[in-house]
Motif scaffolding. Structure first.
Motif, PDB file in Angstrom:
ATOM      1  N   GLY A  52      12.877   0.174  -2.356  1.00 50.86           N
ATOM      2  CA  GLY A  52      12.033   0.261  -1.560  1.00 50.86           C
ATOM      3  C   GLY A  52      11.828  -0.989  -0.486  1.00 50.86           C
ATOM      4  O   GLY A  52      11.977  -2.063  -0.923  1.00 50.86           O
ATOM      5  N   LEU A  53      11.511  -0.691   0.767  1.00 51.62           N
ATOM      6  CA  LEU A  53      11.573  -1.838   1.765  1.00 51.62           C
ATOM      7  C   LEU A  53      10.150  -2.449   1.637  1.00 51.62           C
ATOM      8  O   LEU A  53       9.046  -1.651   1.699  1.00 51.62           O
ATOM      9  N   PRO A  54      10.027  -3.691   1.822  1.00 47.08           N
ATOM     10  CA  PRO A  54       8.515  -4.195   2.116  1.00 47.08           C
ATOM     11  C   PRO A  54       7.989  -4.205   3.806  1.00 47.08           C
ATOM     12  O   PRO A  54       9.178  -4.255   4.601  1.00 47.08           O
ATOM     13  N   ASN A  55       7.011  -3.701   3.879  1.00 46.36           N
ATOM     14  CA  ASN A  55       6.581  -3.913   5.170  1.00 46.36           C
ATOM     15  C   ASN A  55       5.379  -5.097   5.182  1.00 46.36           C
ATOM     16  O   ASN A  55       4.460  -4.971   4.719  1.00 46.36           O
ATOM     17  N   LEU A  56       6.091  -6.089   5.892  1.00 48.61           N
ATOM     18  CA  LEU A  56       5.475  -7.313   5.781  1.00 48.61           C
ATOM     19  C   LEU A  56       4.078  -7.796   6.463  1.00 48.61           C
ATOM     20  O   LEU A  56       3.675  -8.776   6.545  1.00 48.61           O
ATOM     21  N   HIS A  57       3.860  -6.672   7.593  1.00 48.02           N
ATOM     22  CA  HIS A  57       2.551  -6.924   8.416  1.00 48.02           C
ATOM     23  C   HIS A  57       2.057  -5.567   9.130  1.00 48.02           C
ATOM     24  O   HIS A  57       2.908  -4.847   9.838  1.00 48.02           O
ATOM     25  N   SER A  58       1.004  -5.449   8.507  1.00 49.72           N
ATOM     26  CA  SER A  58       0.003  -4.180   8.940  1.00 49.72           C
ATOM     27  C   SER A  58      -1.408  -4.719   9.163  1.00 49.72           C
ATOM     28  O   SER A  58      -1.865  -5.240   8.323  1.00 49.72           O
ATOM     29  N   HIS A  59      -1.752  -3.892  10.248  1.00 55.80           N
ATOM     30  CA  HIS A  59      -3.404  -3.880  10.363  1.00 55.80           C
ATOM     31  C   HIS A  59      -3.541  -2.237  10.197  1.00 55.80           C
ATOM     32  O   HIS A  59      -3.464  -1.553  11.357  1.00 55.80           O
ATOM     33  N   ALA A  60      -4.033  -1.858   8.919  1.00 52.47           N
ATOM     34  CA  ALA A  60      -3.880  -0.279   8.735  1.00 52.47           C
ATOM     35  C   ALA A  60      -4.798   0.368   9.444  1.00 52.47           C
ATOM     36  O   ALA A  60      -4.450   1.443  10.030  1.00 52.47           O
ATOM     37  N   PHE A  61      -6.042  -0.309   9.831  1.00 54.52           N
ATOM     38  CA  PHE A  61      -7.079   0.592  10.470  1.00 54.52           C
ATOM     39  C   PHE A  61      -6.368   0.862  12.120  1.00 54.52           C
ATOM     40  O   PHE A  61      -6.900   1.875  12.707  1.00 54.52           O
ATOM     41  N   GLN A  62      -5.714   0.152  12.544  1.00 56.07           N
ATOM     42  CA  GLN A  62      -5.171   0.559  13.955  1.00 56.07           C
ATOM     43  C   GLN A  62      -4.437   1.786  14.032  1.00 56.07           C
ATOM     44  O   GLN A  62      -3.939   2.402  15.124  1.00 56.07           O
ATOM     45  N   VAL A  98     -12.826   2.764   7.244  1.00 54.42           N
ATOM     46  CA  VAL A  98     -11.691   1.691   6.832  1.00 54.42           C
ATOM     47  C   VAL A  98     -10.772   2.404   5.677  1.00 54.42           C
ATOM     48  O   VAL A  98      -9.617   2.597   5.809  1.00 54.42           O
ATOM     49  N   GLU A  99     -11.413   2.731   4.820  1.00 54.49           N
ATOM     50  CA  GLU A  99     -10.554   3.364   3.677  1.00 54.49           C
ATOM     51  C   GLU A  99      -9.715   4.535   3.973  1.00 54.49           C
ATOM     52  O   GLU A  99      -8.478   4.669   3.525  1.00 54.49           O
ATOM     53  N   ALA A 100     -10.448   5.613   4.776  1.00 50.17           N
ATOM     54  CA  ALA A 100      -9.907   6.635   4.883  1.00 50.17           C
ATOM     55  C   ALA A 100      -8.473   6.609   5.731  1.00 50.17           C
ATOM     56  O   ALA A 100      -7.425   7.131   5.823  1.00 50.17           O
ATOM     57  N   ILE A 101      -8.693   5.723   6.920  1.00 49.59           N
ATOM     58  CA  ILE A 101      -7.510   5.268   7.860  1.00 49.59           C
ATOM     59  C   ILE A 101      -6.423   4.727   7.119  1.00 49.59           C
ATOM     60  O   ILE A 101      -5.234   4.809   7.443  1.00 49.59           O
ATOM     61  N   ALA A 102      -6.864   3.684   6.462  1.00 47.50           N
ATOM     62  CA  ALA A 102      -5.881   2.708   5.347  1.00 47.50           C
ATOM     63  C   ALA A 102      -4.839   4.017   4.758  1.00 47.50           C
ATOM     64  O   ALA A 102      -3.670   3.651   4.341  1.00 47.50           O
ATOM     65  N   ALA A 103      -5.628   4.690   3.910  1.00 49.12           N
ATOM     66  CA  ALA A 103      -5.047   5.512   2.866  1.00 49.12           C
ATOM     67  C   ALA A 103      -3.913   6.422   3.906  1.00 49.12           C
ATOM     68  O   ALA A 103      -2.935   6.540   3.532  1.00 49.12           O
TER      69      ALA A 103
END
Length: 455
Positions: A52-62, A98-103
């Protein structure tokens, strides 16, 4: 202890493609790995396997903003006008949203082949800018989303203090992000508690940028990393470079390398606008550059000189950043295509030792992402069982083998080519779909309704 046995007709291991590989998984790890053997009765059988690949940078809420900033404004649009739209979106998010969008974002990452995410988490406080009773309330929501979806989490709570170089006071739109050094220390401590139940979770520190944190403040928070990752946005936009020069007489990467102990723990996110000397300096320090080609294209950032950086021995990984589109293969494809367009060449990122562009990109992003996120990403006995299988019958992979599968996935297939994904030994994605995608998708749509249509 329950065990699962997987057999792959061909699996990409640290020493290359190997046919007939049998893995026994136990307690989230690879207990045994046997090469060149037949499948046994009861084994799960798969054709093509990858780490599996690492995703090294995320702003999940966006992820919730995807498509909402693609209409022309009254003046010339830029990263800075996009940022104002992002601030307005943030104003209407509560903890549940925040939780729902991140999921939802994490589901899509897993479905595309990412198994660990570096969450650069900077929304900390309530809409008025006041800390929640638990200062890590929103970090805990991100952790809950990771727990529900199963993705591995490197949580990077962001230190954000200022609105510009030289310690300018924060702007009203940044009120949910801001902490002083003492309160940030409390946030890191509480964030470690928030992720303590997640297998393999890592916590690092993330000074947002040289715009939002002074060099002195960055130096002061570094001990909080406790040997873990250090991530920072740097040199993403030309205006950022110009403003840094006007303030300090140095360019952003030049200043970082001159005034801070940048080393192999550091990830310089974007580093888009670097000179040859700065590129050489990053390589000399052993830091990783975090490239987010889809977002960098969406925001009009520019192109990092990746080919020259890699030829110097530089380390990079990829991230989904604003999550406007989540697709591991597309990040790699767009990285290569950006180099082709700027250099007027083809197969720009292939190495002399690895003629396949797909394999070169994949190997580099795997190693660089693992370094940046402080977690292994290799398939071997004793390591976490984080795997991806590809659909052998997908047209993009037809009549291909080994590195040609990677070329086909990255340049001709994309996320639709992913079949199954395992994280810590649990199969979370089957037939390209996450096991909880329907329920999480419903909550995501409900959350967006609250954010976009506040009462």
């Amino acid at each position: 202890m329950s065990r699962t046995a997987l057999w792959f007709r061909s699996l990409l291991l640290p020493d290359g493609w190997t046919d007939g590989v049998r893995l026994v998984l136990a307690d989230g790890h690879i207990e045994t790995l046997v090469k060149e053997c037949p499948a046994e009765a009861g084994d799960e059988r798969h054709e093509i396997g990858l780490p599996g690949l690492p995703n090294l940078h995320s702003h999940a809420f966006q992820r919730g903003m995807a498509g909402l900033t693609e209409q022309r404004g009254a003046t010339a649009d830029s990263f800075w006008t996009w940022r104002e739209a992002m601030y307005r979106f943030v104003d209407h998010m509560g903890p549940e949203e925040v939780e729902a969008i991140a999921a939802q974002a994490f589901v899509e990452m897993l479905e595309s082949g990412f198994t660990r995410v570096g969450e650069f988490h900077y929304v900390h406080h309530d809409p008025n800018g006041a800390p929640y009773a638990d200062i890590a309330e929103l970090a805990a929501r991100v952790a809950a989303a990771a727990g529900e979806t199963g993705i591995a989490l490197t949580l990077l709570p962001v230190f954000y203090r200022h609105a510009g170089f030289g310690g300018l006071p924060a702007a009203p739109g940044q009120r949910r992000f801001v902490n002083d050094i003492d309160r940030y220390g409390n946030l890191i401590e509480a964030s470690r508690k928030a992720v303590s139940s997640l297998p393999g979770a890592v916590v690092g520190v993330a000074p947002h940028s040289l715009r939002a944190a002074t060099p002195e403040e960055i130096a002061a928070i570094l001990p909080l990393a406790d040997g873990g990752p250090v991530h920072i946005h740097v040199a993403e936009q030309t205006k950022e470079v110009e403003d840094c020069l006007a303030w300090s007489g140095q360019r952003p990467v030049e200043l970082l390398l001159d005034r801070l102990p940048v080393d192999g723990r550091w990830c310089l996110v974007h580093a888009t606008h670097v000179t040859d000397a700065e590129s050489q300096g990053i390589v000399a320090r052993g830091a990783t550059v975090g490239l987010c080609p889809i977002t960098e294209a969406n925001l009009g950032d520019g192109l990092f000189p990746a080919q020259a950086f890699v030829e110097r021995g530089g380390s990079f990984g990829v991230g989904s950043d604003s999550n406007v589109l989540i697709d591991a293969a597309e990040e790699l494809r767009l990285l290569e295509y950006g180099q082709r367009l700027s250099l007027h060449t083809r197969n720009a990122m292939a190495r002399a030792s690895t003629p396949s562009v797909g394999r070169s990109l994949f190997d580099a992003a795997l190693a660089g992402g693992a370094q940046a996120l402080g977690a292994p990403a290799t398939l071997a006995a004793g390591q976490p069982a984080d795997l991806v299988s590809l659909k052998a019958d997908d047209n993009a992979l037809a009549h291909r083998r080994h590195d040609r599968w990677l070329d086909g996935w990255i340049f001709g297939g994309g996320r639709q080519t992913v079949d199954c994904v395992w994280r810590a030994g649990a199969r979370l994605v089957t037939g390209g779909l996450h096991i909880h995608r329907d329920a999480i998708g419903r909550r995501y749509r409900q959350a967006l309704h609250k954010v976009l249509h506040p009462s």
